[in-house]
Structures are given as structure tokens and as C-alpha cells.
Design an enzyme around this catalytic site. Structure first.
Site, PDB file in Angstrom:
ATOM      1  CB  ALA A  74      -0.875  -0.012   1.246  1.00 34.99           C
ATOM      2  N   GLY A 119       0.626  -4.933   0.930  1.00 30.14           N
ATOM      3  CA  GLY A 119      -0.588  -4.936   0.105  1.00 30.14           C
ATOM      4  C   GLY A 119      -0.358  -5.558  -1.264  1.00 30.14           C
ATOM      5  CD  GLU A 122      -2.271  -7.447   2.842  1.00 30.36           C
ATOM      6  OE1 GLU A 122      -1.785  -6.333   2.592  1.00 30.36           O
ATOM      7  OE2 GLU A 122      -2.977  -7.660   3.833  1.00 30.36           O
ATOM      8  CD  GLU A 142       1.607  -5.613   5.681  1.00 26.81           C
ATOM      9  OE1 GLU A 142       2.367  -6.546   6.047  1.00 26.81           O
ATOM     10  OE2 GLU A 142       0.892  -5.690   4.666  1.00 26.81           O
TER      11      GLU A 142
HETATM   12  N1  CAA Z   1       4.609   3.204  -0.691  1.00 26.84           N
HETATM   13  C1  CAA Z   1       5.024   4.371  -1.221  1.00 26.84           C
HETATM   14  N2  CAA Z   1       6.203   4.506  -1.877  1.00 26.84           N
HETATM   15  C2  CAA Z   1       6.981   3.416  -1.977  1.00 26.84           C
HETATM   16  C3  CAA Z   1       6.609   2.163  -1.448  1.00 26.84           C
HETATM   17  C4  CAA Z   1       5.353   2.084  -0.772  1.00 26.84           C
HETATM   18  N3  CAA Z   1       4.888   0.935  -0.274  1.00 26.84           N
HETATM   19  N4  CAA Z   1       7.596   1.274  -1.690  1.00 26.84           N
HETATM   20  C5  CAA Z   1       8.543   1.940  -2.372  1.00 26.84           C
HETATM   21  N5  CAA Z   1       8.186   3.236  -2.547  1.00 26.84           N
HETATM   22  C6  CAA Z   1       8.923   4.302  -3.220  1.00 26.84           C
HETATM   23  C7  CAA Z   1      10.075   4.787  -2.372  1.00 26.84           C
HETATM   24  O1  CAA Z   1       9.648   5.734  -1.408  1.00 26.84           O
HETATM   25  C8  CAA Z   1      10.979   5.389  -3.434  1.00 26.84           C
HETATM   26  O2  CAA Z   1      10.453   6.642  -3.800  1.00 26.84           O
HETATM   27  P1  CAA Z   1      11.459   7.935  -3.909  1.00 26.84           P
HETATM   28  O3  CAA Z   1      12.425   7.566  -5.015  1.00 26.84           O
HETATM   29  O4  CAA Z   1      10.528   9.052  -4.271  1.00 26.84           O
HETATM   30  O5  CAA Z   1      12.124   8.069  -2.586  1.00 26.84           O
HETATM   31  C9  CAA Z   1      10.783   4.456  -4.630  1.00 26.84           C
HETATM   32  O6  CAA Z   1       9.553   3.780  -4.389  1.00 26.84           O
HETATM   33  C10 CAA Z   1      11.879   3.405  -4.767  1.00 26.84           C
HETATM   34  O7  CAA Z   1      11.983   2.727  -3.514  1.00 26.84           O
HETATM   35  P2  CAA Z   1      13.363   2.600  -2.704  1.00 26.84           P
HETATM   36  O8  CAA Z   1      14.254   3.742  -2.992  1.00 26.84           O
HETATM   37  O9  CAA Z   1      13.014   2.326  -1.274  1.00 26.84           O
HETATM   38  O10 CAA Z   1      13.946   1.300  -3.411  1.00 26.84           O
HETATM   39  P3  CAA Z   1      14.918   0.228  -2.761  1.00 26.84           P
HETATM   40  O11 CAA Z   1      15.361  -0.661  -3.883  1.00 26.84           O
HETATM   41  O12 CAA Z   1      15.962   0.858  -1.915  1.00 26.84           O
HETATM   42  O13 CAA Z   1      13.988  -0.653  -1.771  1.00 26.84           O
HETATM   43  C11 CAA Z   1      11.987  -1.836  -1.151  1.00 26.84           C
HETATM   44  C12 CAA Z   1      12.902  -1.394  -2.303  1.00 26.84           C
HETATM   45  C13 CAA Z   1      12.725  -2.823  -0.247  1.00 26.84           C
HETATM   46  C14 CAA Z   1      10.782  -2.500  -1.762  1.00 26.84           C
HETATM   47  C15 CAA Z   1      11.584  -0.586  -0.317  1.00 26.84           C
HETATM   48  O14 CAA Z   1      11.086   0.402  -1.207  1.00 26.84           O
HETATM   49  C16 CAA Z   1      10.517  -0.835   0.692  1.00 26.84           C
HETATM   50  O15 CAA Z   1      10.796  -1.394   1.760  1.00 26.84           O
HETATM   51  N6  CAA Z   1       9.270  -0.430   0.410  1.00 26.84           N
HETATM   52  C17 CAA Z   1       8.166  -0.528   1.347  1.00 26.84           C
HETATM   53  C18 CAA Z   1       7.674  -1.950   1.498  1.00 26.84           C
HETATM   54  C19 CAA Z   1       6.585  -1.994   2.523  1.00 26.84           C
HETATM   55  O16 CAA Z   1       6.777  -1.713   3.679  1.00 26.84           O
HETATM   56  N7  CAA Z   1       5.376  -2.402   2.102  1.00 26.84           N
HETATM   57  C20 CAA Z   1       4.232  -2.477   2.978  1.00 26.84           C
HETATM   58  C21 CAA Z   1       3.462  -1.191   2.938  1.00 26.84           C
HETATM   59  S1  CAA Z   1       2.168  -1.112   4.145  1.00 26.84           S
HETATM   60  C22 CAA Z   1       0.935  -2.080   3.521  1.00 26.84           C
HETATM   61  O17 CAA Z   1       1.029  -2.639   2.447  1.00 26.84           O
HETATM   62  C23 CAA Z   1      -0.287  -2.163   4.399  1.00 26.84           C
HETATM   63  C24 CAA Z   1      -1.299  -3.123   3.911  1.00 26.84           C
HETATM   64  O18 CAA Z   1      -1.213  -4.320   4.130  1.00 26.84           O
HETATM   65  C25 CAA Z   1      -2.491  -2.655   3.250  1.00 26.84           C
END
Ligand code: CAA
Length: 269
Positions: A74, A119, A122, A142
């Protein structure tokens, strides 16, 4: 065959049609295809529109663009300032998308090439099964954010991998690779690269499309609705679905063709 057509469902979701096959692509690579409210709404519209087409849609491939992610979760930025009530609404929207995917009579294959996190995993779990490239990774991170899965992870992940493994993945937020995802039954098949992934998914849908469309739709309905129910109530759903098959012309054609030792000619009716 008609030329493949492309329909935009909002800025970040594309639906391409190739005959009775649809390819739904989440195309927001700058945010690793994160599910913003706009993306979720566009996905909901896309799957509801495909459902309205009935048997004109025989299979769907759901994927993410950009080569790095299926969906990285998400959209974290859009959740930063939500009230608890708005948090519930955000969760509900994700659940509506999952329900639309499960409600589509045709099979939906999640084609994962890269991250399927939170998400994103999911969303993949709401599909009928998951195919992935070898380089993909999966997780429910999460808890790293102080959240819990909100688009069905606590419900569908245990069904896919068992309760203990789901707890382990959700409590640790650990990422696993495609090989481990196959080992625990989360992913059905993995492929060397994206082209092989799509060729494999299309080949599976070709096998499905050779069968009676109403039977596949009824089987999906029972499998989805029976999941997690007690045996007695689940078997009632199967009994009703089995009976419904007798209402279809394809069932009578399939059985007649077997008896007459010929290939059935299914029409989808
Ligand atoms: N939401 C918003 N933006 C996201 C994102 C997310 N879930 N995942 C990645 N991005 C964005 C980053 O902020 C970044 O944007 P900027 O360049 O503007 O800073 C861009 O995508 C590239 O990401 P990274 O620079 O972080 O890339 P990386 O290769 O270093 O890492 C990754 C990749 C490990 C996937 C890392 O991006 C990450 O950990 N992302 C979040 C994963 C996460 O926590 N997902 C769960 C979200 S909560 C959820 O999903 C709740 C639910 O169940 C409904």
C-alpha cells in the site's frame, strides 16, 4: 483475431485485451507500483468492468510494470496522516479490490516480477494463483511500520501457507525469495525471466480455456466461497455448485461428447 486493445483505467492502471484474455498492469514504477487510493480505485473499476463482460473474459494476468516490482505495498505516504476511521476505509478499499478479483468467474494469475510486499502480496493472494520470476521476493513487512496487513494478509496468507508459517512471516516481516515461496506453497511456479513467466501463464490459461467456461467459473466460486468454512457448510456450497453445473449446456455437451467418444464443442452457455 482482433487487434489487441488497450484501455486506461486511471493514470496508473492499464487493461490490455487480447481476444478473451485481459492483461491488467499496475504502472507506477517510480513508487514501485505502490497501491495509492487512485490505483486501488482504478483496479476496482478494471475488475468490475471485466466481470460485467461475463464469459467474454476467459483469463486475466495481473502484473506490475517497470521490472522491479509487482507491487511494493500500500502507498505508505498516503497513509501517514490517516485517522483510525480513515485507516479502516483504506483497508476496506483494498478488500473491495480483492473481492472483485475473487468475484470474477475467470481465473486471474498474479504474474510477479520483483517485489510483492505488504498490500502487493495481499493483492497477489486474492488472485487464483501466483507465478513469479526467480528474482522475485515476497513478504508482509507491515509490522516494520507499526501496521498489520490490511488487504487480506491475515486471512488469505494462512490459507496459502498454513497458520504457523503465516504467523512467522507476519510477525517478523521477513522477505523470502521465490524458491522459498514455492517451497511453502505461496507461489505455484517460477520462471527464469519475465518473458518465460508470461509464456507460462498464457499456456496455463490456454489449458483452462479449452474447458467449459461455466464449469471453471462454478469451480472458482465454490473454491473461493468455501475457503475457511467448516466442512459441513463448505460441502453445501459444493453441492449447490455441482447442481448448478447441470443447468449449463456445456455440461450436457461435455458428458455427451465423452459417451459418443468425440471432442466436446463448448460454447460457454
Ligand atoms: N509506498 C510508497 N512509496 C513506496 C513504497 C510504498 N509501499 N515502496 C517503495 N516506494 C517508493 C520509495 O519511497 C521510493 O520513492 P522515492 O524515489 O521518491 O524516494 C521508490 O519507491 C523506490 O523505492 P526505494 O528507494 O526504497 O527502493 P529500494 O530498492 O531501496 O527498496 C523496497 C525497495 C525494499 C521494496 C523498499 O522500497 C521498501 O521497503 N518499500 C516498502 C515496502 C513496505 O513496507 N510495504 C508495505 C506497505 S504497508 C501495507 O502494504 C499495508 C497493507 O497491508 C495494506
Amino acid at each position: 483475431m482482433a487487434e489487441p486493445s488497450i484501455q486506461e483505467n486511471g493514470p496508473d492502471v492499464r487493461v490490455e485485451r487480447d481476444g478473451d484474455l485481459a492483461i491488467v498492469t499496475i504502472d507506477r514504477p517510480k513508487a514501485l507500483n505502490a497501491l495509492s487510493p487512485d490505483v486501488l480505485s482504478a483496479l476496482l473499476t478494471a475488475f468490475e468492468t471485466l466481470s460485467a463482460e461475463g464469459s467474454a473474459v476467459r483469463g486475466v494476468l495481473l502484473t506490475g510494470a517497470g521490472g522491479r516490482a509487482f507491487v511494493a505495498g500500500a502507498d505508505i505516504r498516503s497513509m501517514a496522516e490517516l485517522t483510525p476511521e480513515q485507516g479502516e476505509d483504506a483497508s476496506r478499499l483494498g478488500h473491495r479490490v480483492a473481492a472483485a478479483i475473487e468475484g470474477l468467474p475467470a481465473p486471474v494469475i498474479a504474474c510477479v516480477d520483483g517485489f510483492a510486499l505488504g498490500g502487493g502480496l495481499e493483492l497477489a493472494l486474492a488472485c487464483d494463483f501466483i507465478y513469479a520470476t526467480d528474482a522475485s521476493s515476497f513478504g508482509q513487512p507491515e509490522v516494520h511500520l507499526g501496521l498489520i496487513p490490511g488487504f487480506g494478509g491475515t486471512v488469505r496468507l494462512p490459507r496459502a501457507v498454513g497458520l504457523a508459517r503465516a504467523k512467522e512471516l507476519i510477525y517478523t516481516g521477513r522477505r523470502i525469495d521465490a524458491a522459498e515461496a514455492i517451497e511453502i506453497g505461496l507461489v505455484s511456479r517460477s520462471f527464469a525471466d519475465r518473458d518465460a513467466l508470461f509464456a507460462g501463464a498464457r499456456a496455463t490459461l490456454d489449458e483452462v480455456r479449452a474447458n467449459a467456461a461455466p464449469a471453471v467459473g462454478l469451480a472458482k466460486r465454490v473454491l473461493v466461497d468455501a475457503a475457511g468454512r467448516r466442512t459441513e457448510s463448505a460441502t453445501e456450497l459444493e453441492i449447490a455448485g455441482f447442481g448448478d453445473a447441470f443447468r449449463t449446456e456445456d455440461m450436457h455437451e461435455g458428458v455427451a461428447a465423452f459417451i459418443e467418444k468425440r471432442v466436446p464443442e463448448f460454447t460457454g452457455a
